[in-house]
Design a protein around this motif. Structure first.
Motif, PDB file in Angstrom:
ATOM      1  N   ASN A  88       0.842  -1.178   0.000  1.00  0.00           N
ATOM      2  CA  ASN A  88       0.000   0.000   0.000  1.00  0.00           C
ATOM      3  C   ASN A  88       0.887   1.242   0.000  1.00  0.00           C
ATOM      4  O   ASN A  88       1.533   1.556   0.995  1.00  0.00           O
ATOM      5  N   LYS A  89       0.943   1.893  -1.135  1.00  0.00           N
ATOM      6  CA  LYS A  89       1.891   2.999  -1.249  1.00  0.00           C
ATOM      7  C   LYS A  89       1.388   4.284  -0.601  1.00  0.00           C
ATOM      8  O   LYS A  89       2.147   5.222  -0.385  1.00  0.00           O
ATOM      9  N   ASP A  90       0.089   4.306  -0.295  1.00  0.00           N
ATOM     10  CA  ASP A  90      -0.461   5.527   0.313  1.00  0.00           C
ATOM     11  C   ASP A  90      -0.122   5.619   1.790  1.00  0.00           C
ATOM     12  O   ASP A  90      -0.137   6.693   2.381  1.00  0.00           O
ATOM     13  N   LYS A  91       0.194   4.466   2.357  1.00  0.00           N
ATOM     14  CA  LYS A  91       0.456   4.458   3.791  1.00  0.00           C
ATOM     15  C   LYS A  91       1.862   5.019   4.059  1.00  0.00           C
ATOM     16  O   LYS A  91       2.822   4.680   3.376  1.00  0.00           O
TER      17      LYS A  91
ATOM     18  N   LYS B 205       5.421   5.558   5.407  1.00  0.00           N
ATOM     19  CA  LYS B 205       6.445   4.599   5.843  1.00  0.00           C
ATOM     20  C   LYS B 205       6.764   4.795   7.320  1.00  0.00           C
ATOM     21  O   LYS B 205       6.605   5.887   7.859  1.00  0.00           O
TER      22      LYS B 205
ATOM     23  N   VAL C 260       9.017  -0.457   3.315  1.00  0.00           N
ATOM     24  CA  VAL C 260       8.140   0.158   4.314  1.00  0.00           C
ATOM     25  C   VAL C 260       8.833   0.916   5.449  1.00  0.00           C
ATOM     26  O   VAL C 260       8.171   1.586   6.223  1.00  0.00           O
TER      27      VAL C 260
ATOM     28  N   ASP D 152       1.296  -5.001   7.815  1.00  0.00           N
ATOM     29  CA  ASP D 152       0.477  -3.790   7.892  1.00  0.00           C
ATOM     30  C   ASP D 152       0.488  -3.001   6.597  1.00  0.00           C
ATOM     31  O   ASP D 152      -0.307  -2.097   6.398  1.00  0.00           O
ATOM     32  N   PHE D 153       1.418  -3.302   5.731  1.00  0.00           N
ATOM     33  CA  PHE D 153       1.526  -2.528   4.490  1.00  0.00           C
ATOM     34  C   PHE D 153       1.009  -3.285   3.277  1.00  0.00           C
ATOM     35  O   PHE D 153       1.112  -2.822   2.155  1.00  0.00           O
TER      36      PHE D 153
ATOM     37  N   GLN E  36      -1.586  -4.569   0.621  1.00  0.00           N
ATOM     38  CA  GLN E  36      -2.856  -4.083   0.084  1.00  0.00           C
ATOM     39  C   GLN E  36      -3.937  -5.034   0.564  1.00  0.00           C
ATOM     40  O   GLN E  36      -3.757  -6.253   0.520  1.00  0.00           O
TER      41      GLN E  36
END
Lengths: 416, 417
Positions: A298-301, A303, A332, A407-408, A410
């Motif tokens: 999930n790139k929106d989250k 780091k 991440v 947690d990261f 998708q």
């Protein structure tokens, strides 16, 4: 025992580089160190009658089997091999032996206690129980809490098969048998859940092996015969899977090292060489096969900013480098400090022994200081008992890398 | 993952190559069978101690002797590295040594004489700042032995030093009162001396035995981490200078350098995979593509890189394998310059030994070459340190100098700087 290992003491030049790398020597001067206890004395032992034990071998209870001596030797000698072998023969007091036996069978206690986790953890905190434990030589410290297995392998298997159908177009799936090991099974089942989710995201068809112990606690407490028979059973099961094209994946460094090296070198299990070819540490599999597609993150989250990755001794000893650290660094965690220079001191069951507890804390001192100096808020490490030790001495959040990575992922169900 | 630079060997040459890589922010990995012989070394960086080697007098100005060597021996690693690159490697090392908390002193233009544990004097040009004391100029010298330490005999060392020095030399024993029932080596004593009480015990022992303002010559046991502090404490308490002498292995002075360099490189992002030899190599034409290390039970771990530096050492460190009648390079099986006909029966001969001269021939880009045609064998492979042919580090006293300079140049060229 392997002939290769028996003969390799002749390569020892007595340069003592191993001596300078021994965490026990660094903190406990009376310990004669890996060179002396290993290749040097082995020459003497070989000249004696079989079964004759040296008085000095009692010191071997101080060897934590961290393998740092093996890694240090410029000529390929493995002092830990002689140490573990002779530790099993050395005389120990009956009470100590009984205590070691209890610790070595953590699998039994874990399996029972995790069925009634609250009761198990509660009992360990009762004053009379603590007193008994103290009398038989257990360290006065908190034992890791037991957790019930919320994870249901069977259901997961069905899910996997469903998902497999959905993924078929994207190429063939890898068949994986995931072996969680004692800590994940009995103390932190979230690790199992996270490991499976990551493997599935990387398009593996995952089956979870039933809880079981690799035998490391038995091995490092000197119960080699018993460890050998456990190893034999596990090897037989794994080989069946391997024949069907499965890869065996672990997330515990000591389980990994046992399957890769110790079964062959210390326990001389038949076909252990074949077994070891198919053992993968979880991140080793993801990195080596290049099958961790970056789109699964999930790139929106945002780091994680700053973390300390403690490389456990048994991960380092596998010689595969630090695939977990690299993956976290690239995906991440920003400013991940990777540190493989220190032993945390607990060494599985070592730090749970009353007479070794302070030494275990002293050994970990350099690591705890390095963590404090780095001013991070999170520590990442793969090994269950390392986590216990670091948590206790730094009061920081300590996480298994799969829990960080998970947690990261998708969320797949919503198709986001 | 793919590395910019794959270095094989964790000695001074390998770490020097890694220093060059991190300076340019390149991702490097150091693969090694073990921890390398830097741990057993004196910690001095000698450029050139004796030249010509048959002369019994040590070189006073190594830079000037180097000028002559480069003229006379075009195949010597120093000639191939080149004077400019050597100076750069040494200068960079001096500044990095400060950064890593193990400051070195000295210049390429002067050798100073350092005592050995046997009481000989050896020339060197870079040395830890704490050992920057000229024994040749000290009027009163006291050699201190430690009762708990095996393998250092102050009377013997003092006796030998007396023949070589103008100053007055005496020897004393000191007990540290460490009650451990086993033989202790220099590393153990150094660990013990990190403790304030043990330092006190040493000072108390020496108070009445050592004349004020003398130079105390003591085996290098003054702490593993805090030797700077320990040295100062003793100097202040006794009003003397303290000079540590490298010991038999485990050599604490070598340990300090090896550990500090390794820590520095790790913090700069260099991976160290230690404890497993490289057993697999793959190439395509004249390019090395990957190497592999065989793990415990024979599983192969492949490591890909853009370029490679071979720094596995000489015969002692198994970079070169001495077989009956021949010598082999242990990783890539590279061609070896082999002058075994010139084996001198006199072990202590001051003429170069054929066994020491043997090694991998390289061009001035540090690339291994075919001996007859002079052609490079692999474009992206370079060699450095004791693996190289054409010099005898033992009689020249040039071992760490060649390692530092050739490693640095190999690393720098390998990353395309």
């Amino acid at each position: 025992m392997k002939q290769v290992q028996e003969a390799n003491l002749d390569y020892c030049l007595k340069c003592s580089t191993c001596h300078t790398q021994c965490p026990v020597v660094l903190n406990f001067l009376p310990f004669p160190g890996p060179k002396h206890m290993g290749p040097e004395l082995e020459r003497l032992r070989l000249s004696k009658k079989q079964g004759e034990v040296l008085k000095i071998d009692e010191n071997l209870t101080y060897c934590t089997n961290c393998k740092r001596c093996d890694m240090a030797c410029p000529h390929g000698v493995k002092p830990s091999y002689y140490n573990i072998k002779n530790k099993a023969k050395a005389k120990t007091a009956a009470v100590q032996k009984f205590r070691d036996w209890i610790l070595a069978h953590n699998y039994w206690w874990g399996r029972s206690a995790s069925k009634v986790p609250r009761l198990g953890s509660f009992i360990l905190k009762l004053a009379p129980v603590k007193l008994v434990l103290k009398t038989i030589g257990m360290a006065d410290r908190d034992f890791p809490e037991y957790k019930g297995q919320r994870f249901k392998p069977k259901i997961q298997k069905e899910q996997t098969q469903k998902e497999q159908k959905g993924h078929k177009k994207q190429g063939e799936q890898k068949k994986v048998l995931y072996f969680p090991g004692c800590y994940a099974s009995f103390n932190q089942p979230e690790i199992i859940q996270a490991a499976v989710e990551i493997l599935e995201a990387a398009r593996c068809q995952v089956e979870v092996a039933p809880s079981g112990c690799c035998g490391t606690p038995l091995l490092s407490n000197g119960f080699l015969v018993e460890a050998g028979s456990w190893a034999k059973r596990i090897t037989a099961v794994f080989l069946e899977y391997i024949e069907k094209g499965y890869k065996i994946v672990v997330s515990c460094p000591s389980c990994g090292l046992a399957f890769k090296d110790e079964y062959r070198d210390l326990l001389a299990v038949e076909q252990s060489e074949l077994l070891s070819q198919h053992i993968y540490e979880l991140f080793e599999l993801l990195a080596e096969e290049e099958n961790l597609p970056f789109e699964i993150f999930n790139k929106d989250k945002a780091k994680i900013k700053g973390a300390f990755y403690h490389i456990p001794c048994h991960l380092k000893a596998q010689g595969m480098g630090f695939p977990g650290a690299h993956i976290l660094k690239n995906t991440v965690v920003e400013d991940l400090l990777v540190e493989d220079s220190f032993c945390c001191g607990i060494s599985g069951t070592f730090g749970f022994k009353r007479e070794k507890q302070d030494l275990a804390a002293a050994i970990g001192g350099s690591l705890f200081n390095a963590i404090k100096d780095s001013k991070v808020k999170m520590v990442i490490t793969d090994c269950g008992t390392c986590m216990v030790q670091i948590r206790q001495h730094t009061c920081l959040e300590v996480k298994h890398p799969v829990l960080v990575l998970k947690d990261f992922l998708q969320t797949q169900k919503g198709g986001k | 993952m793919r590395y910019d630079l794959v270095i094989i060997g964790a000695g001074l040459a390998g770490m020097s190559a890694a220093l060059a890589a991190v300076k340019m922010n390149k991702q490097a990995v150091v693969l090694s069978k073990g921890l390398g012989s830097l741990y057993s070394s004196s910690g001095y960086i000698d450029l050139l101690g004796y030249y010509p080697t048959t002369e019994m007098k040590p070189v006073l100005n190594p830079a000037r002797a180097l000028d002559v060597l480069v003229e006379e021996k075009p195949d010597h690693p120093y000639s191939l590295v080149g004077k400019e690159a050597i100076r750069e490697a040494f200068t960079d090392f001096l500044s990095i040594s400060r950064e890593i908390g193990l400051a070195y002193s000295g210049t390429l233009d002067e050798n100073i004489l350092m005592p050995t544990a046997a009481g000989a004097l050896i020339p060197t040009c870079l040395y830890p700042e704490t050992t920057g004391k000229k024994i040749t100029e000290a009027p009163v010298i006291t050699v201190v032995g430690i009762e708990e330490l095996a393998d250092f005999y102050p009377d013997y060392a003092a006796d030998n030093l007396r023949h070589r020095l103008k100053g007055e030399v005496k020897s004393v024993w000191a007990s540290l009162n460490i009650k451990v029932k086993r033989e202790l080596n220099s590393f153990d004593i150094a660990l013990a001396l990190e403790n304030f009480h043990v330092q006190e015990a040493l000072i108390k022992e020496l108070e009445n035995k050592v004349p004020r303002n003398s130079l105390i010559v003591i085996p290098a046991v003054l702490g593993v981490q805090n030797w700077q502090q320990v040295t100062k404490t003793i100097e202040k308490a006794l009003n003397c200078d303290v000079l540590e002498v490298p010991t038999l292995p485990p050599s604490v002075m070598g340990y300090r350098l090896a550990e500090k360099l390794q820590q520095h490189l790790k913090h700069k992002g260099v991976d160290f995979i230690t404890g497993h030899p490289v057993t697999h190599v793959k190439c395509s034409g004249r390019q090395r593509l990957e190497v592999g290390i065989s793990l415990g039970s024979g599983k192969l771990k492949k490591i890909q890189g853009d370029s490679f530096v071979l720094a596995t050492g000489g015969i002692l460190n198994e970079g070169l394998l001495a077989c009956p009648g021949s010598i082999k390079e242990s990783v890539f099986d590279l061609p070896i310059v082999n002058d075994l006909l010139h084996v001198d029966r006199d072990f202590f001969s001051l003429k170069a030994q054929g066994l020491s001269l043997a090694g991998v021939a390289v061009n001035s880009n540090m690339q291994p070459i075919d001996i007859k045609s002079g052609q490079t064998i692999y474009e992206n492979l370079r060699a450095a340190g004791a693996t190289l042919a054409g010099y005898d580090p033992f009689i020249e006293k040039s071992g760490n100098g060649v390692a530092l300079a050739s490693g640095y140049k190999a690393g720098k060229l390998a990353i395309g700087a």
